[in-house]
Write a protein that holds these residues in place. Structure first.
Motif, PDB file in Angstrom:
ATOM      1  N   THR A  39       0.841  -1.195   0.000  1.00 13.72           N
ATOM      2  CA  THR A  39       0.000   0.000   0.000  1.00 13.72           C
ATOM      3  C   THR A  39       0.876   1.246   0.000  1.00 13.72           C
ATOM      4  O   THR A  39       1.900   1.292   0.667  1.00 13.72           O
ATOM      5  N   ASP A  88       1.269   4.653   1.279  1.00 13.82           N
ATOM      6  CA  ASP A  88       0.718   5.409   2.405  1.00 13.82           C
ATOM      7  C   ASP A  88       1.106   6.875   2.337  1.00 13.82           C
ATOM      8  O   ASP A  88       1.977   7.275   1.576  1.00 13.82           O
ATOM      9  N   ASN A 113       0.317   8.744  -1.452  1.00 14.75           N
ATOM     10  CA  ASN A 113      -0.929   8.148  -1.926  1.00 14.75           C
ATOM     11  C   ASN A 113      -1.686   9.160  -2.796  1.00 14.75           C
ATOM     12  O   ASN A 113      -1.901  10.303  -2.390  1.00 14.75           O
ATOM     13  N   SER A 161      -6.709   1.697  -6.786  1.00 14.25           N
ATOM     14  CA  SER A 161      -7.305   1.348  -5.501  1.00 14.25           C
ATOM     15  C   SER A 161      -6.247   0.791  -4.552  1.00 14.25           C
ATOM     16  O   SER A 161      -5.166   0.390  -4.978  1.00 14.25           O
ATOM     17  N   SER A 162      -6.542   0.754  -3.291  1.00 11.04           N
ATOM     18  CA  SER A 162      -5.636   0.176  -2.318  1.00 11.04           C
ATOM     19  C   SER A 162      -5.735  -1.345  -2.371  1.00 11.04           C
ATOM     20  O   SER A 162      -6.669  -1.906  -2.948  1.00 11.04           O
ATOM     21  N   ASN A 163      -4.771  -2.029  -1.818  1.00 14.30           N
ATOM     22  CA  ASN A 163      -4.737  -3.491  -1.729  1.00 14.30           C
ATOM     23  C   ASN A 163      -4.683  -4.175  -3.091  1.00 14.30           C
ATOM     24  O   ASN A 163      -5.081  -5.319  -3.233  1.00 14.30           O
ATOM     25  N   SER A 168      -2.288   4.077  -5.562  1.00 14.45           N
ATOM     26  CA  SER A 168      -2.554   3.837  -4.143  1.00 14.45           C
ATOM     27  C   SER A 168      -1.965   2.518  -3.661  1.00 14.45           C
ATOM     28  O   SER A 168      -1.913   2.273  -2.455  1.00 14.45           O
ATOM     29  N   SER A 169      -1.572   1.651  -4.585  1.00 12.71           N
ATOM     30  CA  SER A 169      -0.906   0.407  -4.191  1.00 12.71           C
ATOM     31  C   SER A 169      -0.090  -0.098  -5.377  1.00 12.71           C
ATOM     32  O   SER A 169      -0.275   0.367  -6.518  1.00 12.71           O
TER      33      SER A 169
END
Ligand SMILES: [Ca+2]
Ligand SMILES: [Ca+2]
Length: 122
Positions: free
Chosen positions: A64, A66, A70, A89-91, A119-120
């Motif tokens: 991720t 952070d 981000n 998107s995250s993850n 974001s990831s």
């Protein structure tokens, strides 16, 4: 001879200032070139001076992005032999938004329609 002293001091100060500025530039360039892994930069052209930059150790797992990076990355250097995929998107869910080829760099994500989105990554 005494009348020339202030001029000499002035020249010395000017030299010191010039030297300092060139040191800052050299340091910025060498740090950008030094990215030993995968680096994201907040601004275009790997310009981390005044902006954030983060180095990731890419290992195949999702990481991720952070903090201030981000949704802020605008350029990258990939010094790894791996393909790195960035996700909006995250993850690492959803579609891959950007693919960084092994041992490549990109000075601007804008023409990839992925500026300020990552974001990831994996
Ligand atoms: Ca940015
Ligand atoms: Ca995002």
């Amino acid at each position: 001879m005494k009348r020339r002293t202030p001029l000499a001091v002035g020249a010395l100060l000017l030299s010191a200032t010039t030297l300092f500025n060139s040191n800052v530039t050299a340091q910025a360039a060498s740090t950008a070139a030094y990215c030993a892994q995968f680096c994201l930069y907040q601004h275009d052209e790997h310009n981390f001076y005044g902006g954030e930059w983060v180095m990731f150790r890419v290992n195949g797992t999702c990481q991720t992005i952070d903090g201030p990076m981000n949704n802020s990355a605008s350029s990258m250097i990939n010094s790894t032999g791996r393909t790195v995929r960035l996700y909006d998107s995250s993850n690492c869910t959803g579609a891959v938004g950007y693919t960084a080829n092994p041992d490549s760099e990109d000075e601007d994500f804008s023409n990839n329609n992925f500026d300020n989105k990552a974001s990831s990554l994996r």
